[in-house]
Design an enzyme around this catalytic site. Structure first.
Site, short mmCIF file in Angstrom:
data_model
loop_
_atom_site.label_atom_id
_atom_site.label_comp_id
_atom_site.label_asym_id
_atom_site.label_seq_id
_atom_site.Cartn_x
_atom_site.Cartn_y
_atom_site.Cartn_z
N GLU A 33 155.20 -49.99 64.56
CA GLU A 33 156.43 -49.64 62.88
C GLU A 33 157.01 -50.80 62.97
O GLU A 33 156.99 -51.00 61.27
CB GLU A 33 157.53 -49.27 64.14
CG GLU A 33 156.99 -47.50 64.40
CD GLU A 33 156.04 -46.83 63.26
OE1 GLU A 33 156.90 -46.78 62.52
OE2 GLU A 33 155.50 -45.78 63.12
N TYR A 116 166.03 -47.61 61.96
CA TYR A 116 164.96 -47.68 61.31
C TYR A 116 163.57 -46.40 62.51
O TYR A 116 163.14 -46.05 62.43
CB TYR A 116 164.03 -47.73 60.37
CG TYR A 116 162.07 -47.95 60.41
CD1 TYR A 116 161.68 -46.55 59.78
CD2 TYR A 116 161.80 -48.21 60.51
CE1 TYR A 116 160.86 -45.74 59.46
CE2 TYR A 116 160.46 -47.77 60.81
CZ TYR A 116 159.67 -46.82 60.07
OH TYR A 116 158.50 -46.43 59.87
N ASP A 134 162.85 -44.42 55.79
CA ASP A 134 161.39 -45.56 55.03
C ASP A 134 162.08 -45.71 53.36
O ASP A 134 161.48 -44.57 52.82
CB ASP A 134 160.76 -46.50 55.80
CG ASP A 134 159.42 -45.41 55.03
OD1 ASP A 134 159.72 -44.27 55.14
OD2 ASP A 134 158.33 -45.50 56.16
N CYS A 188 152.87 -38.77 47.56
CA CYS A 188 154.46 -38.50 46.23
C CYS A 188 153.90 -40.32 46.36
O CYS A 188 155.21 -40.44 46.43
CB CYS A 188 155.14 -37.98 47.78
SG CYS A 188 157.35 -38.08 46.32
N CYS A 195 150.77 -34.63 42.59
CA CYS A 195 151.71 -32.75 42.47
C CYS A 195 150.61 -32.53 43.05
O CYS A 195 150.81 -30.92 43.97
CB CYS A 195 152.65 -32.69 41.19
SG CYS A 195 153.55 -34.34 41.83
N CYS A 198 150.47 -32.07 46.33
CA CYS A 198 151.39 -31.79 47.37
C CYS A 198 151.16 -30.48 47.98
O CYS A 198 151.69 -29.18 47.65
CB CYS A 198 152.34 -32.05 46.58
SG CYS A 198 153.90 -32.18 47.88
N CYS A 204 159.84 -28.30 45.74
CA CYS A 204 160.03 -30.00 45.19
C CYS A 204 161.40 -29.74 43.75
O CYS A 204 160.28 -29.64 42.87
CB CYS A 204 159.11 -30.72 44.58
SG CYS A 204 159.35 -32.31 44.15
N1 ADE Z 1 154.48 -46.71 57.71
C1 ADE Z 1 155.44 -47.28 58.65
N2 ADE Z 1 155.39 -46.20 59.86
C2 ADE Z 1 154.55 -44.92 59.76
C3 ADE Z 1 153.40 -44.08 60.77
N3 ADE Z 1 153.93 -44.42 61.97
N4 ADE Z 1 152.38 -43.48 60.32
C4 ADE Z 1 152.55 -43.20 58.25
N5 ADE Z 1 153.22 -44.32 57.42
C5 ADE Z 1 154.08 -45.13 58.33
#
Ligand code: ADE
Length: 359
Positions: A33, A116, A134, A188, A195, A198, A204
């Site tokens: 992450e 985050y 994010d 997206c 779309c 999706c 949406c």
């Molecule tokens: N971007 C950041 N962390 C992510 C995750 N765990 N899955 C998908 N996209 C990401």
């Protein structure tokens, strides 16, 4: 189908096979992450693997010298992430017996953990019902609920965090958060949203009103600042003079050829004389390297410099004569590495085999 079922079912079938998705431990999830925050998945994967092989546990990371950590980070950019990761690992080793705490509140106490990262680790590694937003999640939610405003606007961000908190799945919070991110990353899309593929298009609001491409509004970005540095390539007895930048600020903690900012009317001779506190004996121009950074246009003008006697560290944390064979082990910015490679290649000193670089 209700929103949650539709999105989670889609995630179960269509999620990408990414190395951290097999991770059972919180530490690799945290690492992924942090790396993914400002860097694309494809770039992150090899770094993630190398980093885990070099520092397999939080304690290994905590016990490693910062220079080793920065060196593993070389090329990923945003080095404060690596420094904070290292500081947080030390705190986890000391205060939590090497185990990441499981709640967002405790995680937020650790260096480098913002909303985050705390949300991501708490939900993905510990299945806590905590939201996250994010860039990808922001775009998905903004379109689903027609939240107007440009990226980075405070009011928009607040609305999106509130929406994310309202929506987070109580049963599968980690998968839910990742499903939103995955949808943003693969379907997206900022431009050319798919779309047709999706799973939640019926829900949406942007789709219903024909505003998919209009949301989010484009960000108003400040122009990049031009920055010009005089860079000293300074050799003595087979060693190269390197400086380590202060921990905070641009390229914090990284090593580099000693460099001085060139103000509009300043000359390299004047700037480098100020840097070293003495006049170089000789100064020969070697070349120029240009790099576009997120907020800056950086030009490095490299000079071969001869200095006599001792040199003072000045603004650097340390100034060292480093044997050529060891230079590559020092954490250096990509911009500086590229300037150095250019000098070494043109002077025939490169340790890379001929033809290894595309030129
Ligand atoms: N971007 C950041 N962390 C992510 C995750 N765990 N899955 C998908 N996209 C990401």
């Amino acid at each position: 189908m209700p929103l949650h079922d539709a999105l989670l079912r889609w995630f179960d079938r269509h999620q990408r096979d990414l190395p951290w998705r097999q991770a059972k431990e919180p530490y690799p999830i945290w690492l992924s992450e942090v790396m993914l925050q400002q860097t694309q998945v494809a770039t992150v994967i090899p770094y993630y693997r190398r980093f885990l092989a070099r520092f397999p546990t939080v304690n290994d990371l905590a016990n490693a010298p910062l220079d080793d950590v920065l060196s593993q980070w070389k090329g990923l950019g945003y080095y404060s992430r690596a420094r904070n990761l290292h500081r947080a690992a030390k705190a986890i080793a000391e205060k939590h017996h090497g185990q990441l705490p499981s709640t967002a509140v405790e995680l937020l106490e650790l260096p480098g953990f913002g909303r985050y990262t705390a949300g991501a680790v708490a939900s993905i590694a510990f299945n806590q019902p905590v939201a996250l937003v994010d860039g990808n999640v922001a775009r998905v939610l903004a379109r689903l609920y027609a939240v107007e405003g440009a990226t980075g606007e405070k009011l928009r961000e607040a609305k999106l965090w509130a929406k994310a908190a309202e929506l987070v799945s109580l049963e599968r919070p980690g998968d839910w958060n990742q499903a939103l991110m995955e949808l943003g990353a693969t379907v997206c899309l900022p431009k050319g949203a798919r779309c047709g593929e999706c799973p939640v298009r019926d829900e949406c609001q942007a789709q219903a009103t024909g505003r998919v491409e209009a949301i989010p509004a484009p960000k108003v970005r400040a122009p990049r600042k031009a920055l010009r540095w005089a860079v000293a390539f300074c050799e003595r007895d087979g060693k190269l003079l390197l400086g380590q930048r202060p921990a905070k600020g641009l390229f914090g903690g990284l090593w580099e050829l000693p460099s001085a900012e060139l103000a509009a009317k300043s000359t390299a001779a004047a700037a480098l004389t100020k840097l070293f506190g003495k006049k170089p004996r000789t100064l020969t121009r070697l070349g120029k390297t240009h790099r576009t950074l997120t907020h800056r246009e950086l030009t490095l003008e490299v000079y071969r410099v001869q200095l006599t006697g001792a040199v003072a560290a000045g603004a650097y944390q340390a100034l060292e004569w480093v044997p050529h064979a060891e230079v590559s082990k020092r954490g250096m910015s990509t911009a500086m590495r590229s300037a150095l490679d250019d000098v070494l290649t043109s002077s025939g000193k490169s340790r890379k085999p001929a033809g290894a670089r595309a030129r």
